[in-house]
Design a protein around this motif. Structure first.
Motif, PDB file in Angstrom:
ATOM      1  N   LYS A   1      82.119  69.806  22.053  1.00 45.58           N
ATOM      2  CA  LYS A   1      81.522  70.793  21.157  1.00 45.58           C
ATOM      3  C   LYS A   1      80.327  71.478  21.811  1.00 45.58           C
ATOM      4  CE  LYS A   1      82.809  68.759  16.679  1.00 45.58           C
ATOM      5  NZ  LYS A   1      82.284  68.085  15.457  1.00 45.58           N
ATOM      6  N   GLN A   2      79.468  70.671  22.404  1.00 50.88           N
ATOM      7  CA  GLN A   2      78.267  71.251  23.017  1.00 50.88           C
ATOM      8  C   GLN A   2      78.612  72.153  24.192  1.00 50.88           C
ATOM      9  OE1 GLN A   2      74.919  68.690  23.757  1.00 50.88           O
ATOM     10  NE2 GLN A   2      75.358  67.379  21.986  1.00 50.88           N
ATOM     11  N   LEU A   3      79.547  71.732  25.023  1.00 56.34           N
ATOM     12  CA  LEU A   3      79.938  72.556  26.169  1.00 56.34           C
ATOM     13  C   LEU A   3      80.659  73.822  25.715  1.00 56.34           C
ATOM     14  CD1 LEU A   3      81.155  69.841  28.701  1.00 56.34           C
ATOM     15  CD2 LEU A   3      79.026  71.156  28.766  1.00 56.34           C
ATOM     16  N   THR A   4      81.438  73.712  24.632  1.00 59.67           N
ATOM     17  CA  THR A   4      82.143  74.883  24.110  1.00 59.67           C
ATOM     18  C   THR A   4      81.159  75.905  23.564  1.00 59.67           C
ATOM     19  OG1 THR A   4      84.128  73.594  23.583  1.00 59.67           O
ATOM     20  CG2 THR A   4      83.820  75.673  22.399  1.00 59.67           C
ATOM     21  N   GLU A   5      80.118  75.420  22.880  1.00 58.44           N
ATOM     22  CA  GLU A   5      79.097  76.328  22.361  1.00 58.44           C
ATOM     23  C   GLU A   5      78.355  77.042  23.489  1.00 58.44           C
ATOM     24  OE1 GLU A   5      76.641  73.948  19.921  1.00 58.44           O
ATOM     25  OE2 GLU A   5      78.129  73.693  18.315  1.00 58.44           O
ATOM     26  N   LYS A   6      78.165  76.354  24.596  1.00 56.86           N
ATOM     27  CA  LYS A   6      77.434  76.942  25.721  1.00 56.86           C
ATOM     28  C   LYS A   6      78.308  77.927  26.488  1.00 56.86           C
ATOM     29  CE  LYS A   6      74.884  75.770  29.903  1.00 56.86           C
ATOM     30  NZ  LYS A   6      74.403  74.681  30.795  1.00 56.86           N
TER      31      LYS A   6
ATOM     32  N   LYS B   1      88.680  60.688  30.882  1.00 54.43           N
ATOM     33  CA  LYS B   1      87.705  60.396  31.930  1.00 54.43           C
ATOM     34  C   LYS B   1      86.874  59.157  31.620  1.00 54.43           C
ATOM     35  CE  LYS B   1      87.074  65.076  33.755  1.00 54.43           C
ATOM     36  NZ  LYS B   1      87.245  64.716  35.183  1.00 54.43           N
ATOM     37  N   GLY B   2      87.046  58.601  30.403  1.00 51.98           N
ATOM     38  CA  GLY B   2      86.370  57.346  30.083  1.00 51.98           C
ATOM     39  C   GLY B   2      85.391  57.386  28.942  1.00 51.98           C
ATOM     40  N   LEU B   3      85.182  58.558  28.305  1.00 53.09           N
ATOM     41  CA  LEU B   3      84.254  58.627  27.184  1.00 53.09           C
ATOM     42  C   LEU B   3      84.909  58.128  25.901  1.00 53.09           C
ATOM     43  CD1 LEU B   3      82.519  62.110  27.690  1.00 53.09           C
ATOM     44  CD2 LEU B   3      81.769  59.861  28.487  1.00 53.09           C
ATOM     45  N   GLU B   4      84.076  57.597  25.003  1.00 50.09           N
ATOM     46  CA  GLU B   4      84.558  57.225  23.680  1.00 50.09           C
ATOM     47  C   GLU B   4      84.943  58.486  22.909  1.00 50.09           C
ATOM     48  OE1 GLU B   4      85.082  54.259  22.483  1.00 50.09           O
ATOM     49  OE2 GLU B   4      84.378  53.263  24.305  1.00 50.09           O
ATOM     50  N   PRO B   5      85.956  58.428  22.038  1.00 44.79           N
ATOM     51  CA  PRO B   5      86.422  59.633  21.340  1.00 44.79           C
ATOM     52  C   PRO B   5      85.318  60.412  20.642  1.00 44.79           C
ATOM     53  CG  PRO B   5      87.974  57.849  21.016  1.00 44.79           C
ATOM     54  CD  PRO B   5      86.807  57.255  21.738  1.00 44.79           C
ATOM     55  N   GLY B   6      84.419  59.689  19.929  1.00 43.30           N
ATOM     56  CA  GLY B   6      83.357  60.389  19.227  1.00 43.30           C
ATOM     57  C   GLY B   6      82.421  61.118  20.178  1.00 43.30           C
ATOM     58  N   LEU B   7      82.030  60.445  21.257  1.00 42.97           N
ATOM     59  CA  LEU B   7      81.151  61.049  22.242  1.00 42.97           C
ATOM     60  C   LEU B   7      81.863  62.196  22.965  1.00 42.97           C
ATOM     61  CD1 LEU B   7      78.519  61.156  23.810  1.00 42.97           C
ATOM     62  CD2 LEU B   7      79.427  59.361  25.331  1.00 42.97           C
ATOM     63  N   ALA B   8      83.151  62.001  23.268  1.00 40.39           N
ATOM     64  CA  ALA B   8      83.928  63.039  23.947  1.00 40.39           C
ATOM     65  C   ALA B   8      83.982  64.305  23.103  1.00 40.39           C
ATOM     66  CB  ALA B   8      85.336  62.538  24.240  1.00 40.39           C
ATOM     67  N   LEU B   9      84.161  64.150  21.803  1.00 45.76           N
ATOM     68  CA  LEU B   9      84.220  65.306  20.916  1.00 45.76           C
ATOM     69  C   LEU B   9      82.863  66.011  20.862  1.00 45.76           C
ATOM     70  CD1 LEU B   9      85.774  67.041  18.943  1.00 45.76           C
ATOM     71  CD2 LEU B   9      85.162  65.419  17.112  1.00 45.76           C
TER      72      LEU B   9
ATOM     73  N   ALA C   1      88.208  67.627  24.373  1.00 50.60           N
ATOM     74  CA  ALA C   1      87.732  66.286  24.023  1.00 50.60           C
ATOM     75  C   ALA C   1      88.674  65.223  24.576  1.00 50.60           C
ATOM     76  CB  ALA C   1      87.602  66.159  22.505  1.00 50.60           C
ATOM     77  N   GLY C   2      89.989  65.478  24.477  1.00 55.35           N
ATOM     78  CA  GLY C   2      90.959  64.533  25.010  1.00 55.35           C
ATOM     79  C   GLY C   2      90.829  64.337  26.511  1.00 55.35           C
ATOM     80  N   LEU C   3      90.501  65.396  27.210  1.00 57.66           N
ATOM     81  CA  LEU C   3      90.317  65.293  28.658  1.00 57.66           C
ATOM     82  C   LEU C   3      89.112  64.424  28.990  1.00 57.66           C
ATOM     83  CD1 LEU C   3      91.061  69.003  29.647  1.00 57.66           C
ATOM     84  CD2 LEU C   3      92.464  67.004  30.183  1.00 57.66           C
ATOM     85  N   TYR C   4      88.064  64.528  28.171  1.00 56.64           N
ATOM     86  CA  TYR C   4      86.904  63.684  28.409  1.00 56.64           C
ATOM     87  C   TYR C   4      87.182  62.227  28.027  1.00 56.64           C
ATOM     88  CZ  TYR C   4      83.937  67.593  29.640  1.00 56.64           C
ATOM     89  OH  TYR C   4      83.398  68.680  30.288  1.00 56.64           O
ATOM     90  N   VAL C   5      88.028  62.032  27.034  1.00 54.33           N
ATOM     91  CA  VAL C   5      88.458  60.662  26.719  1.00 54.33           C
ATOM     92  C   VAL C   5      89.203  60.075  27.908  1.00 54.33           C
ATOM     93  CG1 VAL C   5      89.994  59.270  25.279  1.00 54.33           C
ATOM     94  CG2 VAL C   5      88.525  60.987  24.222  1.00 54.33           C
TER      95      VAL C   5
END
Length: 248
Positions: free
Chosen positions: A136-141, A124-132, A118-122
């Motif tokens: 989660k979705q990518l981890t589940e996949k 990259k510019g995502l909001e913390p909530g969206l990044a998390l 999630a921190g890596l996506y933050v």
């Protein structure tokens, strides 16, 4: 459809990559194959052209030219294959080690790994909530694929094969080397050097164009580099052959 900020939002059916643009999946593998093939062909063309033109500068004996050309072809093809195999094997070993480390971390501390993703996506510019939520979705996949892509720039399902790279280099070198070898052997003595230089120049222009075409680079620069390097190599080796031929 637009957001409140005025930024256009595509319809769900329009979401996806552009077919005419390069994307990460499969693109690295194609570049690796392209690199091995183009380098092999260029080396084959230039190396054997230099050898046969150098010998032709020293002697008109067709047998001597043939022996030198075949020796250069076989030695160069084996060298290219071995070098490519060692290089890609080293890269593959590093990728395997990094993936093994990532698997262990995911198994031993999945929560910390999720937070890291999630921190890596933050970053990259995502909001913390969206990044998390994305994490989660990518981890589940596929947790490993998600971490490997973002952290390491690796696709676990698309690792380069050392054997494929070695074979591609060997075959492309051989095909490239056959052009100057056959040209200088089949063309009559008075024209063999000039015709070989022309054939090699055309071949280098073609490989330069192909490398630019499939690698999305500048065709003009690629062609110019290939031709200039080949002409210099042929001029130097032919000149050395003439010099040695007059002294021996």
């Amino acid at each position: 459809m637009t957001e409140s900020s005025g930024t256009p939002v595509p319809a769900a059916d329009d979401i996806g990559p552009h077919e005419d643009e390069p994307h990460q999946q499969g693109f690295n593998d194609r570049l690796n194959w392209l690199r091995a093939s183009v380098l092999g062909a260029n080396d084959g063309i230039v190396s054997v052209a230099g050898i046969v033109l150098g010998v032709a500068g020293a002697t008109t004996d067709r047998t001597a030219i043939l022996i030198a050309g075949i020796a250069g072809l076989v030695a160069g093809a084996m060298s290219m294959a071995a070098g490519e195999y060692v290089s890609v094997s080293t890269q593959r070993d590093s990728e395997d080690a990094l993936l093994a480390k990532e698997r262990r971390e995911l198994r031993e501390d999945p929560e910390d790994e999720l937070a890291e993703l999630a921190g890596l996506y933050v970053d990259k510019g995502l909001e913390p909530g969206l990044a998390l939520e994305v994490a989660k979705q990518l981890t589940e996949k596929d947790a490993l694929a998600a971490h490997a892509e973002v952290e390491l720039g690796i696709d676990p399902d698309d690792l380069t094969s050392p054997w494929n790279a070695a074979i591609a280099s060997m075959l492309s070198f051989t095909l490239g080397a056959l052009l100057p070898l056959l040209t200088i052997l089949l063309v009559p003595g008075d024209l063999r050097v000039a015709v070989t230089v022309v054939a090699v120049t055309i071949a280098l222009a073609l490989t330069g164009w192909l490398s630019a075409r499939f690698g999305y680079g500048s065709a003009r620069m690629a062609v110019a580099r290939n031709i200039l390097g080949g002409l210099i190599a042929m001029a130097v080796t032919h000149g050395i052959g003439q010099l040695v031929g007059t002294q021996v």
